[in-house]
Every structure is written in structure tokens, then in C-alpha cells.
Design a protein around this motif. Structure first.
Motif, PDB file in Angstrom:
ATOM      1  N   SER A  13      -2.073-103.046 -47.020  1.00 28.87           N
ATOM      2  CA  SER A  13      -2.329-103.890 -48.190  1.00 28.87           C
ATOM      3  C   SER A  13      -1.567-105.212 -48.115  1.00 28.87           C
ATOM      4  O   SER A  13      -1.965-106.195 -48.740  1.00 28.87           O
ATOM      5  CB  SER A  13      -1.990-103.147 -49.482  1.00 28.87           C
ATOM      6  N   GLY A  23      -9.895 -93.423 -53.500  1.00 25.40           N
ATOM      7  CA  GLY A  23     -10.245 -93.385 -52.071  1.00 25.40           C
ATOM      8  C   GLY A  23     -11.722 -93.130 -51.853  1.00 25.40           C
ATOM      9  O   GLY A  23     -12.359 -93.783 -51.026  1.00 25.40           O
ATOM     10  N   ALA A  58      -1.615 -97.114 -45.904  1.00 17.69           N
ATOM     11  CA  ALA A  58      -2.320 -97.888 -46.932  1.00 17.69           C
ATOM     12  C   ALA A  58      -1.411 -98.973 -47.514  1.00 17.69           C
ATOM     13  O   ALA A  58      -1.845-100.113 -47.705  1.00 17.69           O
ATOM     14  CB  ALA A  58      -2.834 -96.965 -48.025  1.00 17.69           C
ATOM     15  N   PHE A 114      -5.936 -94.699 -50.082  1.00 14.56           N
ATOM     16  CA  PHE A 114      -5.759 -93.540 -49.225  1.00 14.56           C
ATOM     17  C   PHE A 114      -6.331 -92.323 -49.915  1.00 14.56           C
ATOM     18  O   PHE A 114      -6.505 -92.301 -51.128  1.00 14.56           O
ATOM     19  CB  PHE A 114      -4.299 -93.354 -48.818  1.00 14.56           C
ATOM     20  N   VAL A 138      -7.890-101.492 -50.342  1.00 16.61           N
ATOM     21  CA  VAL A 138      -7.119-100.569 -49.512  1.00 16.61           C
ATOM     22  C   VAL A 138      -6.739 -99.362 -50.357  1.00 16.61           C
ATOM     23  O   VAL A 138      -6.324 -99.505 -51.504  1.00 16.61           O
ATOM     24  CB  VAL A 138      -5.825-101.226 -48.980  1.00 16.61           C
TER      25      VAL A 138
END
Length: 166
Positions: A23, A59, A19, A34, A32
Motif C-alpha cells: 500500500s 479482500g 498488503a 488481504f 490493496v
């Protein structure tokens, strides 16, 4: 509407690294995130760390609104609390009218730890009409300045100097 792209990786560390790397190459780092594991089993009676709760919530939001989400295999295998058992997001904007104690209570219910002075993600501190919050998904703490029940100012600040950043 944008679609979500899920990338499955072996563990939480790989998800975080992917991630962060992605980015740098995408137009907006806001798209972006996770999805790490909880770190503790759901239903065990133990609560996951506040930063993990925040990253998981972010996320899940990206999965709904669109973006790239790196998901660890550990997180994929875990049970997820039902939607009504998840804390609701707490949002504050300049000009909002709110009760300071209700704000702090909502943050504590969402898993934030009340402390004397904020120094880590997932913490909230109160000094008079000032509420300092370190968002569980943030990189900087946020200072909310109230005038009575009106939100007069919302700004990020430095932990070291206590001065406003933006």
C-alpha cells in the motif's frame, strides 16, 4: 475494468505485512487488501472475529473489482460460506433516509457487537440519534448523526477525544 492480482503467502501475518508494504508503493491504498483465514472452521458453530470478517469481505471485493490481494495459504484451504450466507454490506451516506434501529440490526446481523461505547473494530454503540460504528476494516470509528430518519452527518472521530476527524 481493473484486474485483480493475487499473491499467495504462507500465513495470515505474511499476508497482512505484504498488503501493508504494498500500500506504500501503489497509487491508492484502497486497491490493496488481504484475505486472512477465518480463524475458526466454517460450520464449527464459532464465529470469526469481526475484524477478520471485514478483512475477508474487503479482500473478496477487491478480487471482484480489481486490486492487489495477499492471500494466506490457510485462507485458500478453507471452505467459504455460500454467497447467500454472507452478510450484505451496510452503507450509509449523508442525506440517506434510514431507521436507526434497522441500521443497528443490520450491523448486528453482519457480525458487529453492540456495546455501550465503541473501542475496537466490529463494534456499534447507540446514544440517542448518534450511532458510533467501528468498521471491521477501518482504522477509525465512524459517527453517524441522525435527525429523525435523515442522516445529517457521517464523520470519523478520535476514540480518545471523541472529536470529529473528517
Amino acid at each position: 475494468p481493473r484486474r485483480a492480482l493475487v499473491v499467495l503467502v504462507e500465513d495470515d501475518e505474511a499476508a497482512r505485512e505484504l498488503a501493508e508494504a504494498a500500500s506504500w508503493y501503489l497509487p491508492s491504498a484502497d486497491h490493496v487488501g488481504f484475505l486472512p483465514s477465518r480463524g475458526v472452521a466454517y460450520g464449527s458453530g464459532l464465529e470469526p472475529a469481526a475484524h477478520l470478517v471485514g478483512e475477508r469481505a474487503r479482500g473478496r471485493d477487491l478480487l471482484l473489482t480489481g486490486g492487489l490481494v495477499a492471500v494466506s495459504a490457510e485462507a485458500l484451504a478453507e471452505r467459504v460460506p455460500p454467497p447467500d450466507a454472507r452478510p450484505q454490506p451496510v452503507t450509509v451516506r449523508r442525506g440517506d433516509e434510514l431507521d436507526r434501529d434497522d441500521l443497528v440490526e443490520a450491523l448486528v446481523i453482519s457480525g458487529y457487537e453492540r456495546v455501550d461505547a465503541v473501542d475496537d473494530r466490529g463494534q456499534v454503540a447507540v446514544r440517542g440519534d448518534i450511532v458510533d460504528v467501528f468498521p471491521s476494516t477501518g482504522t477509525s470509528p465512524v459517527r453517524i448523526e441522525l435527525f429523525g430518519d435523515d442522516v445529517e452527518r457521517v464523520s470519523t472521530y478520535s476514540l480518545f477525544t471523541q472529536r470529529s476527524l473528517e
